[in-house]
Design a protein around this motif. Structure first.
Motif, short mmCIF file in Angstrom:
data_model
loop_
_atom_site.label_atom_id
_atom_site.label_comp_id
_atom_site.label_asym_id
_atom_site.label_seq_id
_atom_site.Cartn_x
_atom_site.Cartn_y
_atom_site.Cartn_z
N TRP A 1 -1.60 46.50 78.27
CA TRP A 1 -1.79 45.09 77.94
C TRP A 1 -0.92 44.20 78.83
O TRP A 1 -1.37 43.18 79.36
CB TRP A 1 -1.45 44.87 76.48
CG TRP A 1 -1.56 43.45 76.02
CD1 TRP A 1 -2.70 42.74 75.78
CD2 TRP A 1 -0.48 42.55 75.76
NE1 TRP A 1 -2.41 41.46 75.37
CE2 TRP A 1 -1.05 41.32 75.36
CE3 TRP A 1 0.91 42.67 75.82
CZ2 TRP A 1 -0.27 40.21 75.03
CZ3 TRP A 1 1.69 41.58 75.48
CH2 TRP A 1 1.11 40.37 75.09
N VAL A 2 0.34 44.61 79.03
CA VAL A 2 1.25 43.85 79.87
C VAL A 2 0.78 43.83 81.31
O VAL A 2 0.77 42.78 81.97
CB VAL A 2 2.69 44.42 79.77
CG1 VAL A 2 3.58 43.81 80.86
CG2 VAL A 2 3.28 44.14 78.40
N LYS A 3 0.36 45.00 81.81
CA LYS A 3 -0.08 45.06 83.21
C LYS A 3 -1.32 44.22 83.43
O LYS A 3 -1.43 43.50 84.42
CB LYS A 3 -0.34 46.51 83.62
CG LYS A 3 -0.73 46.64 85.09
CD LYS A 3 -1.11 48.05 85.48
CE LYS A 3 -1.52 48.10 86.94
NZ LYS A 3 -2.04 49.43 87.33
N GLN A 4 -2.28 44.32 82.50
CA GLN A 4 -3.52 43.58 82.67
C GLN A 4 -3.29 42.07 82.52
O GLN A 4 -3.92 41.28 83.22
CB GLN A 4 -4.56 44.06 81.66
CG GLN A 4 -5.96 43.45 81.86
CD GLN A 4 -7.02 44.26 81.15
OE1 GLN A 4 -7.07 45.49 81.27
NE2 GLN A 4 -7.88 43.59 80.41
N GLY A 5 -2.38 41.70 81.64
CA GLY A 5 -2.15 40.28 81.40
C GLY A 5 -1.27 39.60 82.43
O GLY A 5 -1.47 38.43 82.75
N SER A 6 -0.28 40.36 82.96
CA SER A 6 0.69 39.75 83.86
C SER A 6 0.61 40.27 85.29
O SER A 6 1.11 39.62 86.22
CB SER A 6 2.11 39.97 83.33
OG SER A 6 2.45 41.34 83.40
N GLY A 7 0.02 41.47 85.43
CA GLY A 7 0.01 42.09 86.75
C GLY A 7 1.32 42.76 87.10
O GLY A 7 1.50 43.26 88.20
N HIS A 8 2.27 42.79 86.15
CA HIS A 8 3.59 43.37 86.40
C HIS A 8 3.87 44.48 85.38
O HIS A 8 4.25 44.20 84.24
CB HIS A 8 4.68 42.30 86.31
CG HIS A 8 4.59 41.26 87.38
ND1 HIS A 8 5.11 41.44 88.64
CD2 HIS A 8 4.01 40.03 87.37
CE1 HIS A 8 4.89 40.36 89.37
NE2 HIS A 8 4.21 39.48 88.63
N LEU A 9 3.73 45.71 85.80
CA LEU A 9 3.96 46.84 84.92
C LEU A 9 5.43 46.93 84.50
O LEU A 9 5.75 47.41 83.42
CB LEU A 9 3.53 48.14 85.60
CG LEU A 9 3.51 49.41 84.77
CD1 LEU A 9 2.52 49.27 83.62
CD2 LEU A 9 3.14 50.62 85.63
N GLU A 10 6.33 46.43 85.36
CA GLU A 10 7.76 46.54 85.08
C GLU A 10 8.18 45.75 83.84
O GLU A 10 9.18 46.08 83.20
CB GLU A 10 8.59 46.09 86.29
CG GLU A 10 8.46 44.63 86.66
CD GLU A 10 7.32 44.35 87.62
OE1 GLU A 10 7.31 43.26 88.21
OE2 GLU A 10 6.43 45.23 87.76
N TYR A 11 7.41 44.71 83.47
CA TYR A 11 7.75 43.96 82.25
C TYR A 11 7.70 44.87 81.03
O TYR A 11 8.50 44.73 80.09
CB TYR A 11 6.79 42.79 82.07
CG TYR A 11 6.93 41.68 83.09
CD1 TYR A 11 7.97 41.68 84.02
CD2 TYR A 11 6.01 40.63 83.15
CE1 TYR A 11 8.09 40.68 84.97
CE2 TYR A 11 6.13 39.62 84.09
CZ TYR A 11 7.17 39.64 85.01
OH TYR A 11 7.28 38.65 85.94
#
Length: 446
Positions: free
Chosen positions: A400-410
């Motif tokens: 969900w974070v990667k798809q929404g922000s493009g940043h897996l590190e979050y």
């Protein structure tokens, strides 16, 4: 070679006895867990090819990878109660054969919905394997040796990463297109079949309990039965619960549940997404991705054995578990902060995996001290049941974070905070003190 260190015991006779048991059980259980963990997380590698074939988005993958644990959690406590009733040999055979068949069936998935359904059923089938083995360990090993016993079993997670990551990459790259099947289809077929075959072997190899096993002498059989019975009595005298209700009202058990949840969030968050993290570092070859993804697991395999031996030797759990949680949280934060620097990011993931896996070894030595009998069976399953929701939450959250922000590190930052809270929970655990004089070599403190 002694699987359990000599200085764990107060005399040579016990060292010989429990190492004989260890050599009989632990290598076999270790192999079973390699197969189990590989079948659980190889979907992370399969995603590299299957997403385009079946139309699987990052969020859909995260949901499907995690929904496994919903089915898993629903059946965890009933499964462990059945194992206690019908015996480990039959029940673990049932678990492995069913999950192997379903794992192979993943090769026929054609839509996201089919992916969700099979992952859910796979979780139901495998439910009870890990807590069942933890309970099984309490039948054979005294509490002061269980951290090392669990380390050799949990080594299966590390070895699944060390061997499984390169193997998964090689299978997908080598077999792609053979007999009209995609590489990810071959992956599920080749890695799912051993669970069925070894499940059958379990029925003929494992013994339910000590007492009359052919590979121990009559004197050794009676010695282990007598010692473990005396230890259970000492634990109950010191305040350890023994009935079903005791598993649900013990505050320290609920602290362990959160610790397990946090560690599993970190471990599965890294395991499911490690192939994508490695490819994000600029690695294109599937085989090279697998080799690099094996590094954190290889380092963790050494760390967990060292930590577990030290914990058993000193007979101390709380500080060992707390420091393992802190190390895992720090590693996740480092991997996130240096996400654009491959060497430092990989070092952080290695630290996170090492702290997480070593933490499991210490954590799972505690339920058998807090609880005995039916309470132990229910309590161990309860820890695994709620804790394994982390296996659902973290892959979905990461997707969900990667798809929404493009940043897996979050997502890694979130996991780091959760594990940091787990360190506090672990430090708060205070199991009942036991009378060392009651049982030979009983731990003086936790």
């Amino acid at each position: 070679m002694k699987l359990i260190a000599r200085n764990t015991f107060d005399n040579e006779q016990d060292s010989v006895l429990y190492n004989r048991i260890a050599w009989r059980l632990l290598p076999f259980l270790f192999v079973l867990y390699i197969i189990a963990f590989l079948d659980r997380v190889n979907v992370g590698f399969a995603k590299l090819q299957m997403s385009a074939d079946i139309g699987l988005s990052d969020m859909a993958f995260g949901f499907g990878a995690g929904v496994f644990f919903i089915g898993y959690c629903l059946c965890e406590i009933p499964s462990n109660m059945m194992l206690q009733r019908v015996g480990a040999r039959f029940w673990i055979t049932r678990i492995m054969v069913m999950w192997g068949i379903l794992s192979v069936s993943m090769m026929f998935v054609q839509t996201p919905n089919q992916f969700y359904v099979l992952r859910f059923l796979l979780g139901m089938a495998e439910a009870g394997f890990y807590p069942g083995v933890v309970l099984y360990m309490t039948y054979w090993f005294p509490s002061y040796a269980r951290s090392q016993a669990m380390a050799w079993f949990n080594l299966g997670i590390a070895m699944a990463g060390v061997l499984g990551s390169p193997l998964s990459g090689w299978i997908m790259q080598t077999f792609a297109g053979v007999h009209g099947l995609a590489g990810w289809q071959w992956l599920f077929l080749i890695e799912g079949t051993p669970a069925v075959l070894l499940g059958i072997v379990v029925f003929f190899y494992l013994d339910d309990r000590p007492g009359n096993v052919h590979w121990l002498s009559p004197e050794q059989n009676q010695r282990v039965v007598r010692q473990l019975a005396a230890q259970r009595q000492a634990q109950e005298h010191a305040g350890a619960g023994h009935n079903f209700r005791a598993a649900f009202v013990n505050k320290d058990l609920w602290r362990l549940i959160y610790v397990n949840f946090a560690l599993l969030c970190g471990t599965y968050g890294v395991s499911f997404w490690l192939p994508q993290i490695v490819q994000g570092l600029g690695i294109k070859s599937l085989t090279h991705t697998g080799l690099i993804a094996a590094i954190p697991f290889a380092i963790a395999s050494v760390v967990m054995l060292v930590v577990s031996r030290h914990s058993d030797r000193t007979r101390e759990r709380r500080w060992h578990g707390t420091l393992c949680n802190l190390a895992s949280a720090a590693g996740l934060a480092i991997a996130a902060f240096f996400h654009d620097q491959p060497v430092l990011s990989l070092a952080g993931l290695s630290l996170a995996m090492s702290g997480g896996l070593a933490g499991f070894c210490v954590l799972w030595a505690l339920p058998g001290v807090l609880l005995t009998g039916t309470a132990a069976a229910a309590g161990i399953a309860l820890i695994a049941t709620i804790g394994n929701l982390g296996g659902y939450a973290s892959p979905f959250m990461m997707g969900w974070v990667k798809q929404g922000s493009g940043h897996l590190e979050y997502g890694l930052y979130v996991l780091a905070v959760m594990t940091l809270i787990g360190a506090y929970a672990m430090f708060s655990v205070k199991p009942p003190q036991q009378d060392r004089a009651t049982v030979s070599a009983e731990p003086a403190s936790i």
